[in-house]
Design an enzyme around this catalytic site. Structure first.
Site, PDB file in Angstrom:
ATOM      1  N   GLU A   1      -5.366  -5.105  10.765  1.00 22.19           N
ATOM      2  CA  GLU A   1      -4.361  -4.063  10.949  1.00 22.19           C
ATOM      3  C   GLU A   1      -4.601  -3.343  12.268  1.00 22.19           C
ATOM      4  O   GLU A   1      -5.403  -2.387  12.324  1.00 22.19           O
ATOM      5  CB  GLU A   1      -4.436  -3.049   9.801  1.00 22.19           C
ATOM      6  CG  GLU A   1      -4.184  -3.648   8.437  1.00 22.19           C
ATOM      7  CD  GLU A   1      -3.569  -2.621   7.491  1.00 22.19           C
ATOM      8  OE1 GLU A   1      -2.510  -2.911   6.946  1.00 22.19           O
ATOM      9  OE2 GLU A   1      -4.130  -1.517   7.341  1.00 22.19           O
TER      10      GLU A   1
ATOM     11  N   ASN B   1       0.869  -1.184   0.000  1.00 25.96           N
ATOM     12  CA  ASN B   1       0.000   0.000   0.000  1.00 25.96           C
ATOM     13  C   ASN B   1       0.901   1.227   0.000  1.00 25.96           C
ATOM     14  O   ASN B   1       1.489   1.571   1.017  1.00 25.96           O
ATOM     15  CB  ASN B   1      -0.888  -0.019   1.262  1.00 25.96           C
ATOM     16  CG  ASN B   1      -1.679   1.264   1.430  1.00 25.96           C
ATOM     17  OD1 ASN B   1      -1.819   2.038   0.485  1.00 25.96           O
ATOM     18  ND2 ASN B   1      -2.199   1.488   2.628  1.00 25.96           N
TER      19      ASN B   1
ATOM     20  N   GLY C   1       2.441   2.104  10.661  1.00 23.48           N
ATOM     21  CA  GLY C   1       3.365   3.228  10.460  1.00 23.48           C
ATOM     22  C   GLY C   1       4.108   3.643  11.718  1.00 23.48           C
ATOM     23  O   GLY C   1       4.716   4.708  11.769  1.00 23.48           O
TER      24      GLY C   1
ATOM     25  N   LYS D   1       0.079   4.282  -0.276  1.00 24.85           N
ATOM     26  CA  LYS D   1      -0.555   5.492   0.282  1.00 24.85           C
ATOM     27  C   LYS D   1      -0.293   6.685  -0.659  1.00 24.85           C
ATOM     28  O   LYS D   1      -0.234   6.489  -1.870  1.00 24.85           O
ATOM     29  CB  LYS D   1      -0.059   5.764   1.708  1.00 24.85           C
ATOM     30  CG  LYS D   1      -0.088   4.506   2.577  1.00 24.85           C
ATOM     31  CD  LYS D   1       0.137   4.779   4.023  1.00 24.85           C
ATOM     32  CE  LYS D   1       0.295   3.464   4.762  1.00 24.85           C
ATOM     33  NZ  LYS D   1       0.235   3.597   6.201  1.00 24.85           N
TER      34      LYS D   1
ATOM     35  N   SER E   1       3.529  -2.332  10.233  1.00 25.04           N
ATOM     36  CA  SER E   1       4.998  -2.336  10.303  1.00 25.04           C
ATOM     37  C   SER E   1       5.625  -3.675   9.892  1.00 25.04           C
ATOM     38  O   SER E   1       6.617  -4.112  10.483  1.00 25.04           O
ATOM     39  CB  SER E   1       5.454  -1.909  11.695  1.00 25.04           C
ATOM     40  OG  SER E   1       4.970  -0.607  11.985  1.00 25.04           O
TER      41      SER E   1
ATOM     42  N   GLY F   1       4.966   1.230   4.636  1.00 21.78           N
ATOM     43  CA  GLY F   1       6.310   1.794   4.522  1.00 21.78           C
ATOM     44  C   GLY F   1       7.305   0.905   3.775  1.00 21.78           C
ATOM     45  O   GLY F   1       7.983   1.374   2.846  1.00 21.78           O
TER      46      GLY F   1
ATOM     47  N   HIS G   1      -9.343   1.268   5.188  1.00 27.98           N
ATOM     48  CA  HIS G   1      -8.061   1.466   5.869  1.00 27.98           C
ATOM     49  C   HIS G   1      -8.268   2.430   7.036  1.00 27.98           C
ATOM     50  O   HIS G   1      -9.054   3.373   6.943  1.00 27.98           O
ATOM     51  CB  HIS G   1      -7.042   2.030   4.873  1.00 27.98           C
ATOM     52  CG  HIS G   1      -5.639   1.975   5.395  1.00 27.98           C
ATOM     53  ND1 HIS G   1      -5.168   2.888   6.300  1.00 27.98           N
ATOM     54  CD2 HIS G   1      -4.622   1.108   5.160  1.00 27.98           C
ATOM     55  CE1 HIS G   1      -3.907   2.585   6.593  1.00 27.98           C
ATOM     56  NE2 HIS G   1      -3.549   1.503   5.915  1.00 27.98           N
TER      57      HIS G   1
ATOM     58  N   GLU H   1      -6.596   4.806   8.088  1.00 31.05           N
ATOM     59  CA  GLU H   1      -6.365   6.224   7.761  1.00 31.05           C
ATOM     60  C   GLU H   1      -7.589   6.836   7.102  1.00 31.05           C
ATOM     61  O   GLU H   1      -7.896   8.010   7.306  1.00 31.05           O
ATOM     62  CB  GLU H   1      -5.122   6.355   6.853  1.00 31.05           C
ATOM     63  CG  GLU H   1      -3.840   6.072   7.634  1.00 31.05           C
ATOM     64  CD  GLU H   1      -2.695   5.535   6.810  1.00 31.05           C
ATOM     65  OE1 GLU H   1      -2.759   5.613   5.562  1.00 31.05           O
ATOM     66  OE2 GLU H   1      -1.735   5.027   7.401  1.00 31.05           O
TER      67      GLU H   1
HETATM   68  C1  PEP Z   1      -0.688   0.020   5.939  1.00 33.77           C
HETATM   69  O1  PEP Z   1      -0.592   1.071   5.330  1.00 33.77           O
HETATM   70  O2  PEP Z   1      -1.679  -0.675   5.755  1.00 33.77           O
HETATM   71  C2  PEP Z   1       0.372  -0.367   6.847  1.00 33.77           C
HETATM   72  C3  PEP Z   1       0.259  -1.457   7.524  1.00 33.77           C
HETATM   73  O3  PEP Z   1       1.465   0.503   6.944  1.00 33.77           O
HETATM   74  P1  PEP Z   1       2.899   0.163   7.596  1.00 33.77           P
HETATM   75  O4  PEP Z   1       3.356  -1.139   7.005  1.00 33.77           O
HETATM   76  O5  PEP Z   1       3.766   1.293   7.222  1.00 33.77           O
HETATM   77  O6  PEP Z   1       2.684   0.029   9.070  1.00 33.77           O
END
Ligand code: PEP
Length: 252
Positions: A167, A9, A173, A11, A213, A235, A97, A99
């Site tokens: 998640e 992803n 993040g 973003k 993460s 990330g 998501h 966010e």
């Molecule tokens: C995500 O954007 O769904 C995510 C899990 O981000 P990260 O891997 O950066 O924690």
């Protein structure tokens, strides 16, 4: 056995050129590589989808979107419909998501409409659910997950056309990952819920990804858990070397 899904992803990151360079690099790596058990997906920003699906047509990489409108078409300025995604050969789409829930006011009800809209266009929704740190510390994680499952999947049919991403919000993040055991506990809870609310066959076939993460250093231990079928990766998916490494680890 369920396939492993490695989904990136991006973003709101990367210029057009950076996106193209990454994808060309991944296609070269995947070229002539028979992936036996791994499906890899990249979810770039909307404006790059057509370029990405054109490039991906020659490869075994799938392209996903990061969001979709719950409406079919019409006067919804700035929105992107499932029909539009379908017309660009997009085959997956992240929905719900955290966010989008936090910054754009998405609710389980709108997510439910988006899931149905995507399925109508044969696009696989990757449905994100997860608890906050406060909810986890209050011992409410499973209750929150159950509420989200009930509402987002209300009247949704599942037959190889849906994936779930667990998640935990506190792990997105932040560099903080759920331990494989913490993640497995919730994944197994989700699978049991699907078995009870659908049936055993569906529960055994639905992919449940972990997100929060994930990176090359921790993905192997996460994938070793029985009910973790892959990762939704933010990330670490921005770096093509890390993304390739995670596909390699998944294939082992
Ligand atoms: C995500 O954007 O769904 C995510 C899990 O981000 P990260 O891997 O950066 O924690």
């Amino acid at each position: 056995m369920r396939d492993i899904i490695i989904a990136g992803n991006w973003k709101m990151n990367k210029t057009f050129q950076e996106a193209e360079d990454f994808l060309v690099d991944i296609f070269e790596y995947l070229h002539n590589k028979e992936l036996e058990k791994t499906t890899s997906i990249i979810c770039p920003p909307f404006p790059y989808l057509e370029m990405a699906t054109d490039l991906a047509a020659e490869s075994n990489l799938s392209i996903g979107a990061q969001n979709v409108s719950e409406h079919e078409s019409g006067a919804y300025t700035g929105e992107i419909s499932a029909a539009m995604l379908h017309s660009m050969d997009v085959d997956h789409c992240i929905v719900g998501h955290s966010e989008r829930r936090k910054y754009f006011g998405e609710t389980d009800e709108t997510i439910n409409k988006k899931i149905k809209m995507l399925q109508n266009y044969r696009i696989i929704p990757i449905v994100c659910i997860g608890e906050s740190l406060q909810q986890r510390e209050a011992g409410e994680a499973e209750e929150v997950i159950e509420t989200q499952l009930l509402a987002t999947l209300q009247d949704v049919q599942i037959s190889n056309n849906l994936a779930i991403a667990y998640e935990p919000i506190w792990a997105i993040g932040t560099g903080e990952t759920a331990t494989p055991q913490q993640a497995q506990k919730i994944h197994s809870f989700i699978r049991k819920w699907i078995q009870e609310n659908y049936n055993k066959e569906i529960a055994n076939s639905v992919p449940i990804l972990y997100g929060g993460s994930v990176k090359p250093e921790n993905i192997s231990d996460l994938l070793a858990e029985e009910d973790i079928d892959g990762g939704l990766i933010g990330g670490a998916s921005l770096d093509s070397n890390k993304f390739k490494k995670m596909i390699d680890i998944a294939e082992k």
